[in-house]
Design a protein around this motif. Structure first.
Motif, PDB file in Angstrom:
ATOM      1  N   GLY A 160       0.800  -1.222   0.000  1.00 34.96           N
ATOM      2  CA  GLY A 160       0.000   0.000   0.000  1.00 34.96           C
ATOM      3  C   GLY A 160       0.828   1.265   0.000  1.00 34.96           C
ATOM      4  O   GLY A 160       0.306   2.352   0.275  1.00 34.96           O
ATOM      5  N   ILE A 161       2.113   1.144  -0.347  1.00 31.94           N
ATOM      6  CA  ILE A 161       3.037   2.289  -0.347  1.00 31.94           C
ATOM      7  C   ILE A 161       3.727   2.349  -1.708  1.00 31.94           C
ATOM      8  O   ILE A 161       4.036   1.321  -2.307  1.00 31.94           O
ATOM      9  CB  ILE A 161       4.080   2.138   0.777  1.00 31.94           C
ATOM     10  CG1 ILE A 161       3.386   2.187   2.141  1.00 31.94           C
ATOM     11  CG2 ILE A 161       5.166   3.208   0.691  1.00 31.94           C
ATOM     12  CD1 ILE A 161       4.255   1.746   3.294  1.00 31.94           C
ATOM     13  N   SER A 162       3.969   3.560  -2.199  1.00 33.82           N
ATOM     14  CA  SER A 162       4.666   3.736  -3.468  1.00 33.82           C
ATOM     15  C   SER A 162       5.407   5.072  -3.426  1.00 33.82           C
ATOM     16  O   SER A 162       4.803   6.134  -3.529  1.00 33.82           O
ATOM     17  CB  SER A 162       3.661   3.717  -4.622  1.00 33.82           C
ATOM     18  OG  SER A 162       4.316   3.873  -5.851  1.00 33.82           O
ATOM     19  N   VAL A 163       6.729   4.996  -3.254  1.00 36.49           N
ATOM     20  CA  VAL A 163       7.524   6.203  -3.025  1.00 36.49           C
ATOM     21  C   VAL A 163       8.818   6.142  -3.841  1.00 36.49           C
ATOM     22  O   VAL A 163       9.260   5.074  -4.258  1.00 36.49           O
ATOM     23  CB  VAL A 163       7.878   6.372  -1.531  1.00 36.49           C
ATOM     24  CG1 VAL A 163       6.632   6.659  -0.699  1.00 36.49           C
ATOM     25  CG2 VAL A 163       8.606   5.134  -0.992  1.00 36.49           C
ATOM     26  N   LYS A 164       9.433   7.281  -4.013  1.00 34.07           N
ATOM     27  CA  LYS A 164      10.709   7.366  -4.718  1.00 34.07           C
ATOM     28  C   LYS A 164      11.852   6.871  -3.838  1.00 34.07           C
ATOM     29  O   LYS A 164      12.758   6.188  -4.312  1.00 34.07           O
ATOM     30  CB  LYS A 164      10.957   8.821  -5.141  1.00 34.07           C
ATOM     31  CG  LYS A 164      12.181   9.034  -6.015  1.00 34.07           C
ATOM     32  CD  LYS A 164      11.963   8.519  -7.412  1.00 34.07           C
ATOM     33  CE  LYS A 164      13.154   8.873  -8.312  1.00 34.07           C
ATOM     34  NZ  LYS A 164      13.034   8.272  -9.651  1.00 34.07           N
ATOM     35  N   ASP A 165      11.810   7.213  -2.557  1.00 33.99           N
ATOM     36  CA  ASP A 165      12.919   6.908  -1.649  1.00 33.99           C
ATOM     37  C   ASP A 165      12.370   6.324  -0.350  1.00 33.99           C
ATOM     38  O   ASP A 165      11.797   7.041   0.465  1.00 33.99           O
ATOM     39  CB  ASP A 165      13.713   8.182  -1.379  1.00 33.99           C
ATOM     40  CG  ASP A 165      14.919   7.962  -0.477  1.00 33.99           C
ATOM     41  OD1 ASP A 165      15.146   6.815  -0.045  1.00 33.99           O
ATOM     42  OD2 ASP A 165      15.625   8.946  -0.193  1.00 33.99           O
TER      43      ASP A 165
END
Length: 231
Positions: A160-165
């Motif tokens: 449930g997470i989608s991030v660059k860093d």
């Protein structure tokens, strides 16, 4: 700004349970930005990341459930913000379902559409619209899953997470937009005055069969998320 302050069937903040909570927390006595910050913190950490029976449920049901996902947490956040005089609106998207892998598993993940309906709340601060997507993920859950995220397209996704860093995720609100799933957005569905208008048009559990199948599984999913959270 009046249209961004109105109650709706889903934003049912005139219900006494909301008025009691606002009095109990003292949110109405705070200055403008502190009202936003404390309500954002409440919805993010006191309402755990989890799955409700549908996207189009009223804010009161999300509050009673004590958990929610991007769409239902956005509904609750909007209801509480409007209840204390903070103008807000909702922005809809499609998001790649790969970022849900780990939170959703097995048949539930397989049956999910490739593009999942996603939304975040936008709040008006100094005549600028600020995105509060970070409200979705509570700190306890984030702490346990951030090192499980998979590298994907120069970023990190899963659970449930989608991030660059993944090593610099800070979901605290300090006056600027806060994101936690935006890295996987595929389509912009536009801005809506309220969630009622968005979810009558776009809905992850629109068919009766899908809703029945999902609701047979979601309690098990939420128990599994709690196991992850409490490890």
């Amino acid at each position: 700004m009046e249209k961004y302050l109105e109650p709706t069937a889903m934003l049912n903040f005139n219900d006494e349970m909301f008025q009691h909570l606002i009095r109990q927390k003292g949110w109405g006595n705070l200055n403008y930005e502190d009202r936003i910050k404390q309500i954002y913190d409440f919805v993010r950490n006191e309402i755990k990341f989890g799955y409700n029976r549908g996207d189009d449920i009223p804010a009161s049901e999300v509050l009673q459930d004590g958990y929610g996902q991007c769409n239902t947490k956005s509904t609750l956040l909007m209801a509480l913000l409007r209840a204390v005089g903070i103008p807000c609106r909702i922005h809809g998207f499609f998001i790649d379902k790969k970022m849900q892998k780990g939170a959703l598993t097995g048949i539930t993940y397989l049956l999910a559409p490739n593009k999942i309906v996603h939304a975040w709340t936008e709040v008006n601060v100094n005549d600028e619209w600020i995105a509060l997507e970070g409200v979705i993920i509570d700190d306890s859950y984030l702490k346990q899953v951030k090192n499980r995220l998979c590298s994907f397209n120069d970023g990190f996704i899963g659970y449930g997470i989608s991030v660059k860093d993944k090593d610099n995720i800070n979901l605290c609100w300090t006056g600027e937009s806060v994101y936690v799933q935006s890295f996987s957005i595929t389509d912009d569905l536009g801005i809506f005055n309220n969630p009622d208008e968005l979810f009558v048009k776009y809905n992850n559990t629109g068919s009766k069969l899908k809703r029945i199948m999902f609701n047979r599984k979601r309690k098990k999913i939420n128990r599994r998320l709690d196991i992850l959270r409490n490890q």
